[in-house]
Write a protein that holds these residues in place. Structure first.
Motif, PDB file in Angstrom:
ATOM      1  N   TYR A  80      -3.958   0.959  10.810  1.00  0.00           N
ATOM      2  CA  TYR A  80      -3.216   0.286  11.272  1.00  0.00           C
ATOM      3  C   TYR A  80      -2.294  -0.713  10.316  1.00  0.00           C
ATOM      4  O   TYR A  80      -1.452  -1.205  10.440  1.00  0.00           O
ATOM      5  CB  TYR A  80      -3.773  -0.664  12.320  1.00  0.00           C
ATOM      6  N   GLU A 138       3.384  -2.767   9.876  1.00  0.00           N
ATOM      7  CA  GLU A 138       1.917  -2.354  10.274  1.00  0.00           C
ATOM      8  C   GLU A 138       1.969  -0.634  10.682  1.00  0.00           C
ATOM      9  O   GLU A 138       3.107  -0.101  10.668  1.00  0.00           O
ATOM     10  CB  GLU A 138       2.167  -3.152  11.859  1.00  0.00           C
ATOM     11  N   GLY A 145       2.057   1.617  14.948  1.00  0.00           N
ATOM     12  CA  GLY A 145       2.906   1.337  16.548  1.00  0.00           C
ATOM     13  C   GLY A 145       3.498   1.744  16.066  1.00  0.00           C
ATOM     14  O   GLY A 145       4.441   2.304  15.378  1.00  0.00           O
ATOM     15  N   TYR A 151       5.273  -2.758  21.283  1.00  0.00           N
ATOM     16  CA  TYR A 151       4.237  -3.496  21.307  1.00  0.00           C
ATOM     17  C   TYR A 151       3.626  -4.276  21.556  1.00  0.00           C
ATOM     18  O   TYR A 151       3.941  -4.969  22.167  1.00  0.00           O
ATOM     19  CB  TYR A 151       4.888  -4.212  19.479  1.00  0.00           C
ATOM     20  N   GLU A 198      -1.301  -5.379  19.190  1.00  0.00           N
ATOM     21  CA  GLU A 198      -1.768  -4.978  17.817  1.00  0.00           C
ATOM     22  C   GLU A 198      -0.501  -5.710  17.118  1.00  0.00           C
ATOM     23  O   GLU A 198      -1.171  -5.728  15.636  1.00  0.00           O
ATOM     24  CB  GLU A 198      -0.233  -3.866  18.001  1.00  0.00           C
TER      25      GLU A 198
END
Ligand code: IPM
Ligand code: MG
Length: 355
Positions: free
Chosen positions: A102, A135, A138, A163, A167
């Motif tokens: 991530y 990030e 996502g 989002y 996250e």
């Protein structure tokens, strides 16, 4: 104990740059008394040609069972015509998702010996030292997509940005921890004047940063950030942003360093990390032995630091890279009169000699 590294050379210049990086790693590990073992696997176009899909099961399993993954680059015009689900890039996106990577750390450092190579004025780029924390699991990269639909005779396509606050706080926390090891300043980048996801991003970043009393947080719109990066890049310590904005801003920031071939990256989650240069497969120069392997070698240094806990080896590789540049050796992308031009392989050897 032997640490396992899955090596994914990939496409284009990938095999050349990963071979140079592998040599450096093996010598650095000997020096640092660490046992490492490389196992090579196919992904991207190389896997499409041999196995029919960009991310074969065997490659994914090997990555999951290793301590870390070192990747060259994937993609190229040879696979431009394949259907979207089979594109070489799906290998990287699939790995990022399957390994839960991530957080993407992209350090941008202007080496003193490369200041003159930047298209920007030396006084603007000298001293630049920042990290983009992107990030990576996502946003619009993984949102719902609609492709190839005809509505009333008109073709439409759709990508969705989504989002959640968890996250966002996860990546902002990571950025705060990175900033703690540095100058303690975070710039959160969004488009909160237009996008709903960005407004959630900004609110959540604010809340998350409050848990880190020693960190100062500022917000910038992405268009302004793009401008500031070339106007006054020295103002940035840690930039934290979404998947798409991070992709775009990191290519822009790469230009500051003189060549995108210099930039490493680390993608981390809770399991094995993935390390790759931020540049692509450069099919136009593939097979010529002229690609710059330093982005991959510096990615390997990040691998030792973040996945193998071998900080001394990481420092040693980074110092060797700086010394090679100071000694005037350059691959074609950074060559100027008066310096010594070397091949991909020679560059790897010169770094190895300086470990
Ligand atoms: C990167 C690359 C990838 C991305 C591509 C190859 C899918 O541009 O790592 O920056 O967009 O994330
Ligand atoms: Mg990119």
């Amino acid at each position: 104990m032997t640490r396992k590294i899955t090596l994914i050379p990939g496409d284009g210049i990938g095999p050349e740059i990963t071979e140079a990086a592998k040599q450096v790693c093996q010598q650095a590990a000997v020096k640092g008394r660490l046992n490492i073992d490389f196992e090579a696997h196919y992904a991207g176009g190389a896997a499409i040609d041999r196995i029919g899909i960009p991310l074969p099961e065997a490659t994914l399993t090997a990555c999951m069972q290793s301590d870390a993954v070192l990747l060259g680059a994937v993609g190229g015009p040879a696979w431009d015509a394949v259907e979207p689900q089979l594109r070489p890039e799906k290998a990287i996106l699939g790995l990022r998702k399957a390994l839960g990577l991530y957080a993407n750390l992209r350090p941008i450092r202007v080496y003193p010996s490369l200041v003159e190579h930047s298209p920007l004025k030396p006084e603007v780029v000298a001293g630049v030292d920042m990290v983009i924390v992107r990030e990576l699991n996502g946003g619009i990269y993984y949102g719902e997509r609609l492709e190839g639909t005809i509505v009333n005779g008109i073709e439409e396509a759709r990508d969705t940005e989504c989002y959640s606050d968890s996250e966002i706080s996860r990546i902002v926390s990571m950025a705060c921890k990175v900033a703690r090891q540095r100058r303690g300043q975070i710039t959160s980048v969004d488009k909160a004047n237009v996008l709903a996801t960005s407004r959630l991003w900004r609110r959540t970043a604010e809340k998350t940063a409050q848990r880190f009393a020693d960190i100062s947080l500022q917000h910038l719109y992405v268009d302004n950030c793009a401008m500031q990066l070339v106007l006054a890049p020295n103002q940035f310590d840690v930039i934290v942003t979404s998947n798409l904005f991070g992709d775009i801003l990191s290519d822009e920031a790469a230009v500051l360093t003189g060549s995108i071939g210099m930039l490493p990256s680390a993608s981390i989650g809770d399991g094995p990390g993935l390390y790759e240069p931020i540049h692509g497969s450069a099919p136009d120069i593939a097979g010529k032995g002229i690609a710059n392997p330093l982005g991959t070698i510096l990615s390997a240094a990040m691998l030792f630091r973040h996945s193998l806990d071998a900080v001394a080896i990481a420092d040693c590789i980074e110092a060797a890279v700086a010394r090679v540049l100071e000694d005037g050796y350059r691959t074609a992308d950074l060559y100027k009169k008066g310096l010594t031009q070397v091949s991909t392989e020679e560059m790897g050897r010169l770094v190895t000699e300086r470990l």
